[in-house]
Enzyme design. Structure first.
Site, short mmCIF file in Angstrom:
data_model
loop_
_atom_site.label_atom_id
_atom_site.label_comp_id
_atom_site.label_asym_id
_atom_site.label_seq_id
_atom_site.Cartn_x
_atom_site.Cartn_y
_atom_site.Cartn_z
N HIS A 24 39.66 42.67 31.82
CA HIS A 24 38.41 43.19 31.26
C HIS A 24 37.83 44.24 32.19
O HIS A 24 38.13 44.28 33.39
CB HIS A 24 37.39 42.07 31.02
CG HIS A 24 36.80 41.49 32.28
ND1 HIS A 24 35.63 41.97 32.84
CD2 HIS A 24 37.22 40.49 33.09
CE1 HIS A 24 35.36 41.28 33.95
NE2 HIS A 24 36.30 40.39 34.10
N CYS A 25 36.99 45.12 31.61
CA CYS A 25 36.24 46.08 32.41
C CYS A 25 34.77 45.70 32.32
O CYS A 25 34.43 44.54 32.09
CB CYS A 25 36.51 47.51 31.95
SG CYS A 25 36.10 47.79 30.22
N VAL A 26 33.87 46.66 32.46
CA VAL A 26 32.43 46.35 32.47
C VAL A 26 31.95 45.84 31.12
O VAL A 26 31.10 44.95 31.05
CB VAL A 26 31.62 47.61 32.88
CG1 VAL A 26 30.12 47.31 32.85
CG2 VAL A 26 32.03 48.06 34.27
#
Length: 469
Positions: A24-26
């Site tokens: 995942h990212c932000v």
């Protein structure tokens, strides 16, 4: 957030057995999937915590939102027993599924996206300098600094700070490209700076020096090698970075560890440096100028068609990821001609996507869609269109088509009026700061077209569609 929602996400992307890896990212879950055809997008976007989804560069991404995405990811890993993956591992897994063209486009994206913040920042600062030094903005026929001379040195300093990223652009590209190709980032920086060394003839003075016939040369091996820098150039440092990384990898495998510090870096830089000035630089410089010439010729001879087509096609290029191939062209145009006519059209496309999404906010009955349409339209107006495109416009199709229509008309208008950007800034409403001040008026009219046309067409068609149903 509840376990049921997370379980629904896993099932909607094809189940645990369809997931190769996940990270995942932000704001987004990022999946490398075995078969994206198994994704049930309709079911996925009905889940309360999902704000949208899209596929890009071989990754399937699910928009969750800042903060919540961490909890969803942790719950998903615990529930499925999948191992935690890094972003690089996801990229590698996704890249293995791409064809050669997609892989080339992704390589360009991986090189230019890390340096984009520096380029955009430079563009914004140059915009401030344009406001201070552009004649006719505040005073008739005069610039702000001509009337208020005490501000002249401040404008000069801002210009120096802003210009740095463009003057030393090969250094930024060298760092990013050599890193991408598997070499040492530090050697990439040295290579890039070497191509703009002060002892070389500045690339922007090459044309004048050629006319006078006084281009300085080195006499090497019976050859006359031009002592010319590559300020603002993209292709020379890209190709040289690839060569440097491969030479370094070759030498590291064959030179004993005890001698690597003494031999690998010096030999890599020497061989690449000679190659860059003797062959790579002159050949790619000519290719870059030829590419620039093609675009300039099209937009000079048929500006209406060029502006219309690029405006219409830019959003579909974003969907495929191919828009990344045009950033080097923009930088090449800025270097060769002093300004790009392509980037202002990009701004029109982004604004048009935001306007179509905003119209959907007024049409939507569902509160979740209303919220997504509003937030994604604001994001698009500030230059980030993916949430609006993938979360709203493509989902309903007709907003995306009307956004393309508005962008095409706005792109045609500003191209006919020869709107230029001497730098790249924020690709949205603040984009006017990166436009030459003399062309602000047609640019603002273009922005108005990009706002009004998609909004009105989307809203009217949406109302008509519901009534006919």
């Amino acid at each position: 957030m509840n376990k049921q929602s997370v379980e629904q996400i896993v099932q909607a992307v094809g189940g645990k057995e369809n997931i190769i890896a996940a990270t995942h990212c932000v704001t987004r879950l990022r999946f490398a999937l075995k078969d994206e055809g198994k994704v049930n997008k309709e079911a996925l976007e009905q889940i309360d915590i999902v704000k949208g989804s899209f596929s890009a560069n071989g990754q399937f991404q699910v928009v969750i939102g800042q903060g919540l995405v961490d909890k969803v990811y942790n719950e998903m890993i615990e529930m499925t027993g999948l191992g935690r993956a890094t972003k690089q591992e996801i990229k590698d897994a996704a890249e293995a599924k791409l064809n050669p063209l997609q892989r080339a486009i992704k390589t360009l994206a991986d090189i230019f996206i890390p340096i984009l913040p520096a380029i955009v920042t430079a563009g914004l600062l140059m915009g401030i300098n344009n406001v201070l030094t552009g004649p006719g903005i505040f005073y008739e026929g005069k610039s702000f600094v001509e009337v208020h001379k005490e501000w002249a040195d401040l404008a000069s300093m801002i210009n120096l700070i802003a210009n740095t990223a463009f003057v030393f652009l090969p250094g930024l590209i060298g760092w990013s490209a050599v890193t991408k190709f598997g070499g040492s980032p530090l050697l990439g920086i040295v290579l890039g700076l070497m191509l703009v060394h002060p002892d070389l003839l500045n690339a922007w003075g090459w044309g004048a020096a050629k006319e006078k016939g006084d281009i300085p040369v080195w006499h090497l091996f019976g050859l006359d090698v031009q002592k010319v820098g590559y300020q603002g150039q993209v292709l020379p440092v890209l190709v040289a970075s690839y060569v440097l990384a491969k030479i370094e990898q070759y030498l590291r495998k064959r030179i004993p560890d005890a001698f690597q510090l003494l031999l690998v870096a010096p030999l890599s830089l020497l061989i690449t440096g000679f190659s860059a000035f003797i062959a790579i630089g002159p050949i790619t410089f000519a290719i870059g100028n030829a590419i620039t010439g093609v675009f300039v010729t099209i937009f000079d001879n048929v500006p209406a068609i060029g502006g219309f087509l690029y405006g219409a096609l830019y959003a579909p290029l974003v969907v495929t990821g191919m828009h990344h191939t045009f950033l080097p062209v923009d930088l090449q145009l800025i270097s060769s001609t002093g300004g790009t006519f392509l980037w202002p059209i990009l701004v029109m496309s982004n604004i048009a996507q935001g306007s179509a999404a905003l119209a959907m906010m007024f049409l939507a009955k569902d509160e979740k869609l209303k919220g997504l349409a509003f937030t994604s339209s604001v994001s698009a107006y500030l230059g980030i269109t993916e949430p609006a495109m993938f979360g709203v416009n493509l989902r309903f199709r007709y907003p995306f088509i009307f956004a393309m229509t508005g962008a095409a008309i706005a792109g045609m208008f500003i191209t006919i009026n020869k709107v230029l950007a001497p730098s790249i800034g924020v690709g949205g409403l603040p984009g006017f700061l990166s436009i030459v001040p003399q062309k602000w008026m047609p640019f603002f009219i273009g922005m108005a077209l990009a706002i009004v046309i998609p909004f009105v067409l989307t809203y009217v068609f949406g109302k008509f569609k519901k009534e006919t149903k």
